[in-house]
Design an enzyme around this catalytic site. Sequence first.
Site, PDB file in Angstrom:
ATOM      1  N   GLU A 147     -40.998   6.844  18.659  1.00 13.71           N
ATOM      2  CA  GLU A 147     -40.760   5.704  17.773  1.00 13.71           C
ATOM      3  C   GLU A 147     -41.565   4.525  18.294  1.00 13.71           C
ATOM      4  O   GLU A 147     -41.608   4.274  19.498  1.00 13.71           O
ATOM      5  CB  GLU A 147     -39.282   5.335  17.721  1.00 13.71           C
ATOM      6  N   GLU A 152     -39.267  -6.284  15.808  1.00 13.39           N
ATOM      7  CA  GLU A 152     -37.838  -6.332  15.515  1.00 13.39           C
ATOM      8  C   GLU A 152     -37.404  -7.787  15.636  1.00 13.39           C
ATOM      9  O   GLU A 152     -37.731  -8.454  16.621  1.00 13.39           O
ATOM     10  CB  GLU A 152     -37.034  -5.497  16.509  1.00 13.39           C
TER      11      GLU A 152
END
Length: 395
Positions: A147, A152
């Site tokens: 990932e 974020e």
Amino acid sequence: MRLTALLAAPLLLAAAAPSPAGSAEATAAVAAAPAAYQLAWADEFVGDAPNTAEWSYRTDTKGSQQRPENVAVGGGLMTISLCPKNRAGANCGTTVDSGGLYTGGGLISKRRLRYGYYETRAKTNVGKGWHSAFWAAQLGGTSPQTEIDGFEVDSVAPAKIRHNVIGWDQGGLRTSGIYDTFDTSAAFHTYGFEWREDSVRFYVDGVLVERQGVPVTYPADSYLHNFLNVWLTAIAYPPAAPDVDESALPGKVQFDYFRFYQRDAYADNDTPAGTYTESGTGWTTSSVRGFAGLTARFSCDSGTAGRWTITPPATGSYDVYFYRVGGSGGQVDAPVTVWDGSTALIRSRVDLTQASGWVRLGNQALTGGTSYIVRIDRDGAGCIRADSVKLVRSN
């Protein structure tokens, strides 16, 4: 987005990304891909609806219930509506049964990509309780897997950002931690990451944000590098979800575009696009690790062949490589040929009894957008093995 508490291994990132020129309200300039990269796929979010030939809607329940009607395209933007409980749709104007949850959403690419430069331009929401992200992970994939989080942002602190590279169930987590930057909700900013065989580099508004240009080390010979879907999402997320600022709803997170660039070209027997084919009998999946931890194929029958279709992203000179899955029982002089139609551009012999690794076949001028064939044939004693080939830009 799968967040973890494993934040003990910091990336070599600067304490803060550079602020864009001008005021916080100014729109940051669109960033360019690193040198020598060619645009391979993009969605500029034109039209009046998401392109469902290229994207799926995020529809899980995690903190909030993610709903297709919360995702809209218009005015050159993809907008995710962030809605109160049991409300959904543009500006949260529809009553729904969300099980008493807030509703969010997002898009997930149907294409699965690997090495290249990924970029988006986004503006996050005002009001706490939401988690916005630009990330890449295989939809429905099982660990071990990779990932990569291009950004974020938790809306409780819109001026803080984080980047991650996560090797799920591979003992690998590289994270920037949460660091201070500009207010991501005040204007659009550009976020990108460059994924190579050995590393990942993160960019904010076109600036490489690792300290002194040192990349995140993430080598293919140590981690599984699978093919990833791209996610553009915004969800209410525990522990933030119980503290959603309802006075800021309806809210929105917006993405201006998604772009994927390539410098080199890869073709793999595991490529989702189906660029690999076999002929003859006896083909079986090998127990020997293939390139980047994926599978390899082999056949010990006479007259068999494995072939890859590979397309350079731009016209130029390329070093052509074949990934040898080596070991006992392999053909010592297996012919590997690069074809342009019926013309052989490069002919080579590869000893498949030697250790696994990339074998350079030669250098060749190739035309961007033209498909070439790389083929291995069994024409002697021993087995042939087929896994990956690549074109590495050399000018």
